[in-house]
Design a protein around this motif. Structure first.
Motif, PDB file in Angstrom:
ATOM      1  N   THR A 110       9.744  -2.875  18.274  1.00  0.00           N
ATOM      2  CA  THR A 110       8.991  -1.621  18.437  1.00  0.00           C
ATOM      3  C   THR A 110       7.844  -1.404  17.467  1.00  0.00           C
ATOM      4  N   LEU A 111       7.856  -2.077  16.311  1.00  0.00           N
ATOM      5  CA  LEU A 111       6.886  -1.690  15.283  1.00  0.00           C
ATOM      6  C   LEU A 111       5.540  -2.387  15.432  1.00  0.00           C
ATOM      7  N   GLY A 112       4.474  -1.590  15.303  1.00  0.00           N
ATOM      8  CA  GLY A 112       3.141  -2.139  15.138  1.00  0.00           C
ATOM      9  C   GLY A 112       2.899  -2.390  13.660  1.00  0.00           C
ATOM     10  N   ASN A 113       1.628  -2.326  13.282  1.00  0.00           N
ATOM     11  CA  ASN A 113       1.227  -2.589  11.908  1.00  0.00           C
ATOM     12  C   ASN A 113       1.009  -1.250  11.215  1.00  0.00           C
ATOM     13  N   SER A 114       1.789  -1.020  10.168  1.00  0.00           N
ATOM     14  CA  SER A 114       1.720   0.256   9.453  1.00  0.00           C
ATOM     15  C   SER A 114       0.316   0.520   8.922  1.00  0.00           C
ATOM     16  N   ALA A 115      -0.125   1.771   9.064  1.00  0.00           N
ATOM     17  CA  ALA A 115      -1.435   2.209   8.550  1.00  0.00           C
ATOM     18  C   ALA A 115      -2.597   1.497   9.219  1.00  0.00           C
ATOM     19  N   ARG A 116      -2.344   0.888  10.369  1.00  0.00           N
ATOM     20  CA  ARG A 116      -3.424   0.227  11.108  1.00  0.00           C
ATOM     21  C   ARG A 116      -3.434   0.821  12.513  1.00  0.00           C
ATOM     22  N   GLY A 117      -4.063   1.981  12.664  1.00  0.00           N
ATOM     23  CA  GLY A 117      -4.171   2.586  13.986  1.00  0.00           C
ATOM     24  C   GLY A 117      -3.259   3.786  14.136  1.00  0.00           C
ATOM     25  N   THR A 118      -3.423   4.481  15.271  1.00  0.00           N
ATOM     26  CA  THR A 118      -2.696   5.730  15.474  1.00  0.00           C
ATOM     27  C   THR A 118      -1.833   5.706  16.727  1.00  0.00           C
ATOM     28  N   HIS A 119      -1.710   4.542  17.362  1.00  0.00           N
ATOM     29  CA  HIS A 119      -0.855   4.493  18.545  1.00  0.00           C
ATOM     30  C   HIS A 119       0.609   4.486  18.106  1.00  0.00           C
ATOM     31  N   GLU A 120       1.458   4.625  19.105  1.00  0.00           N
ATOM     32  CA  GLU A 120       2.897   4.777  18.891  1.00  0.00           C
ATOM     33  C   GLU A 120       3.486   3.679  17.981  1.00  0.00           C
ATOM     34  N   GLY A 121       3.164   2.425  18.253  1.00  0.00           N
ATOM     35  CA  GLY A 121       3.732   1.319  17.472  1.00  0.00           C
ATOM     36  C   GLY A 121       3.298   1.374  16.021  1.00  0.00           C
ATOM     37  N   ALA A 122       2.009   1.645  15.806  1.00  0.00           N
ATOM     38  CA  ALA A 122       1.493   1.704  14.436  1.00  0.00           C
ATOM     39  C   ALA A 122       2.052   2.924  13.713  1.00  0.00           C
ATOM     40  N   MET A 123       2.127   4.047  14.432  1.00  0.00           N
ATOM     41  CA  MET A 123       2.649   5.263  13.801  1.00  0.00           C
ATOM     42  C   MET A 123       4.136   5.112  13.490  1.00  0.00           C
ATOM     43  N   ASP A 124       4.874   4.486  14.387  1.00  0.00           N
ATOM     44  CA  ASP A 124       6.296   4.240  14.117  1.00  0.00           C
ATOM     45  C   ASP A 124       6.450   3.419  12.835  1.00  0.00           C
ATOM     46  N   ALA A 125       5.594   2.410  12.681  1.00  0.00           N
ATOM     47  CA  ALA A 125       5.666   1.575  11.481  1.00  0.00           C
ATOM     48  C   ALA A 125       5.315   2.393  10.246  1.00  0.00           C
ATOM     49  N   SER A 126       4.258   3.197  10.343  1.00  0.00           N
ATOM     50  CA  SER A 126       3.838   4.012   9.190  1.00  0.00           C
ATOM     51  C   SER A 126       4.933   4.988   8.786  1.00  0.00           C
ATOM     52  N   ARG A 127       5.523   5.636   9.769  1.00  0.00           N
ATOM     53  CA  ARG A 127       6.570   6.623   9.477  1.00  0.00           C
ATOM     54  C   ARG A 127       7.796   5.957   8.889  1.00  0.00           C
ATOM     55  N   MET A 128       8.198   4.840   9.485  1.00  0.00           N
ATOM     56  CA  MET A 128       9.386   4.143   8.975  1.00  0.00           C
ATOM     57  C   MET A 128       9.165   3.735   7.520  1.00  0.00           C
ATOM     58  N   ILE A 129       7.983   3.205   7.235  1.00  0.00           N
ATOM     59  CA  ILE A 129       7.723   2.720   5.878  1.00  0.00           C
ATOM     60  C   ILE A 129       7.619   3.887   4.906  1.00  0.00           C
ATOM     61  N   TYR A 130       7.001   4.969   5.319  1.00  0.00           N
ATOM     62  CA  TYR A 130       6.953   6.116   4.419  1.00  0.00           C
ATOM     63  C   TYR A 130       8.365   6.641   4.147  1.00  0.00           C
ATOM     64  N   ASP A 131       9.144   6.684   5.180  1.00  0.00           N
ATOM     65  CA  ASP A 131      10.528   7.129   5.061  1.00  0.00           C
ATOM     66  C   ASP A 131      11.307   6.220   4.081  1.00  0.00           C
ATOM     67  N   ALA A 132      11.045   4.927   4.152  1.00  0.00           N
ATOM     68  CA  ALA A 132      11.708   3.994   3.226  1.00  0.00           C
ATOM     69  C   ALA A 132      11.280   4.266   1.780  1.00  0.00           C
ATOM     70  N   ARG A 133      10.002   4.620   1.594  1.00  0.00           N
ATOM     71  CA  ARG A 133       9.553   4.968   0.234  1.00  0.00           C
ATOM     72  C   ARG A 133      10.314   6.195  -0.276  1.00  0.00           C
ATOM     73  N   VAL A 134      10.445   7.178   0.618  1.00  0.00           N
ATOM     74  CA  VAL A 134      11.136   8.413   0.219  1.00  0.00           C
ATOM     75  C   VAL A 134      12.572   8.093  -0.185  1.00  0.00           C
ATOM     76  N   LYS A 135      13.233   7.249   0.610  1.00  0.00           N
ATOM     77  CA  LYS A 135      14.627   6.897   0.309  1.00  0.00           C
ATOM     78  C   LYS A 135      14.738   6.149  -1.018  1.00  0.00           C
ATOM     79  N   LEU A 136      13.829   5.218  -1.244  1.00  0.00           N
ATOM     80  CA  LEU A 136      13.892   4.435  -2.484  1.00  0.00           C
ATOM     81  C   LEU A 136      13.539   5.300  -3.689  1.00  0.00           C
ATOM     82  N   ALA A 137      12.603   6.230  -3.516  1.00  0.00           N
ATOM     83  CA  ALA A 137      12.273   7.148  -4.614  1.00  0.00           C
ATOM     84  C   ALA A 137      13.508   7.967  -4.969  1.00  0.00           C
TER      85      ALA A 137
END
Lengths: 379, 379
Positions: free
Chosen positions: B27-54
């Motif tokens: 399902t994942l596109g390239n994080s922070a590269r575009g605004t379509h569903e796949g890219a946004m899913d990647a961006s959100r997942m990665i941001y969420d991972a940062r929040v969890k690790l913080a």
């Protein structure tokens, strides 16, 4: 979703890749760290992947295939590891920031001098211009095999010949061509080939590498544990460990290895032909639409990319409409290709990039053409 | 196979990690590269991972959690990105080559001066000695949280206090403790925390990162595309993109994110208690066997590691017998810890390292103790 953002990353992947990653997550230890079953399985799988990639790119030695986390690391490693104060480099306006920013930094920090072969308004370079930039102290020529913005290919054989005629190395960035275009290190006389795993090679993110001609000594970007020669204060000098400090991404490499099998089974030529057909179908479909500007030159070699704009509409707005109303994934903006946008005159507007893969269909292409028509007609 | 090489990499992983990686590959596109569903899913997942690790490490800002390909890259980035000519650094004899080799290289190439707090024959350091090494130009103290050879922990709070009393930064390598020991950046006053994803954090290989205290400016090791500020010739200055050139390993990070959920659900304390119990069970089982030498100090903080030798037998031979005849996976040799082997007097023999995880059982520990007994009796 119709996924036409394959130049950013492969969203669609063969099921074999996923199976290989899953299997690796269940069975692999740490490659080159120990002799038990899990560690040996990892070592064998990774060595096998080197052999496959060496065959794929016709790199003369499998142990000169080095794994990295992706092509950005590959390019940083190669450029930082080859260039010293006083060296001169030639590149082109077609490059991605993964080439440009390392070069700009080397200019600033290490006094390396860099010249760029200029792109014209169609995004093409003049090879005579490039040759005229050569100097006695030119250490290397580094360029992309195809622009990630227009898809236009550079003539790698020709640039290689120019570089070698002037005793410079030739470094090729294959981010947009590996997997869909045959790339033979020997035939093209490539000294160092950088690749990424997650685009045309259909592997997972976090994979990539460098194929190095024998005799070229690249200083490592990272140093650290290698599982061998622990008592040496310096990184061991032999490839591949020379450039592979720390635990490799075995899980990702297992996926990439399966992807290479899949590509070899189908054949790069067949994948390239299908991608080219889809690209030209899209190009022919959109070029005649009123108000559409398509960038680049479609008369020569081309990657599976078409970039366009609709009148003077902001590219981000068009890409958002494609995504929101048509569920078509594209990429707008500057695509990390600042010099080429300047050459094309699209610095402010950006461009909407459609990029295609083996997994796209003619129906998807036709739907994308229709969507562009509808949007162009609605403004 | 009884897998007791967890200090090298986690072979056993929660099924949730595998599911997350599979889902990401689909399902994942390239994080922070575009605004379509796949890219946004990647961006959100990665941001969420940062929040969890913080939250996991109590890093004050989620955008100061930077992803790397592993802790070797983290340590290279931090050390190369903070140290300049004239700086002085303090480290310890317990370090892995992922700390030592970057420091040795900085000594040679950049004139950085480095002192090491010496380990004694039990692998312990004297904190008074460490403090006496401090100088006005000491820029930072970098050390491991626990030796990857003996498992002995260093007193991070104490070293942090010493560093800060002398206006130096404190950098912690958590390769052997993250996931099994609570590590709180605020409580321990850690300036920069380096972690790897594929050991105690139970994530995939190819993942790791850096947690950075606000206000600390680390120069990037790699530069390149970021998906933002394309027209800047330099890497954007803001974290996390400052240190994250190129496509992130979204597939791996998805697995790491699921692993953090799994660990938080069980609780680090519970994982740590079980690992410590297994470690002490093994230690108590082997320490009394004739001819066995166990290394390190078991009276204080300890990671899930026990290193030993049988008489003067080569550690590689013993590890091979454990693997071949008992199907027990361990790691022999030097473990990328050259200074500590020198301190322990095991440079030639190496040591057989047993390392434990949440997924090991008491039965496995007992089988390993019996195997050591049998091998010791057979020589």
């Amino acid at each position: 979703m119709i996924y036409l953002d394959n130049a950013a990353t492969s969203l669609c992947r063969p099921k074999e890749v996923k199976e290989a990653v899953l299997n690796a997550l269940d069975t692999l230890g740490n490659s080159a760290r120990g002799t038990h079953e899990g560690a040996m399985d990892a070592s064998r799988m990774i060595y096998d992947a080197r052999v496959k990639l060496a065959a794929f790119f016709n790199c003369s030695r499998a142990d000169h295939v080095v794994f990295t986390s992706g092509i950005t690391e590959s390019l940083n490693t190669v450029l930082n590891g080859l260039l010293s104060r006083g060296d001169h480099v030639i590149s082109t306006d077609l490059e991605h920031n993964s080439v440009l920013r390392p070069l700009y930094r080397l200019e600033e920090k290490r006094g390396v001098r860099v010249d760029f072969a200029a792109a014209d308004k169609r995004g093409s370079i003049d090879y005579g211009d490039l040759e005229r930039l050569m100097r006695p102290e030119t250490k290397l020529v580094v360029c992309t095999h195809a622009s990630n913005l227009t898809g236009n290919m550079l003539d790698a054989a020709r640039i290689s010949a120019i570089a070698h005629a002037h005793h410079a190395l030739f470094i090729l960035d294959t981010a947009q061509t590996a997997g869909s275009h045959p790339i033979d290190m020997q035939k093209l006389s490539i000294d160092v080939l950088c690749f990424t795993g997650h685009k045309g090679l259909m592997g997972p993110q976090g994979t990539g590498g460098i194929c190095i001609r024998e005799g070229i000594e690249i200083e490592p970007l990272k140093v650290g544990g290698t599982g061998v020669q622990t008592y040496s204060r310096t990184q061991p000098p032999q490839y591949p460990v020379r450039l592979e400090a720390g635990t490799l991404n075995g899980h990702g490499i297992a996926g990439l290895s399966a992807a290479i099998d899949y590509i070899q089974e189908i054949g790069v030529d067949r994948i390239g032909k299908k991608t080219a057909d889809l690209t030209m179908r899209f190009y022919e479909g959109v070029r005649a639409i009123p108000d559409i500007t398509v960038y680049g030159d479609f008369s020569g070699g081309h990657a599976g990319i078409v970039a366009l704009n609709i009148g003077d509409r902001d590219s981000g707005e068009v890409s958002d409409i494609l995504s929101d109303e048509f569920r078509i994934a594209t990429r707008a903006g500057a695509h990390c290709a600042p010099r080429l946008h300047e050459a094309l005159g699209t610095k402010d507007q950006g461009a909407v990039r459609f990029s295609f893969s083996w997994f796209n269909t003619e129906e998807e292409i036709d739907a994308a053409v229709d969507a562009v028509k509808t949007i162009a007609g609605s403004f």
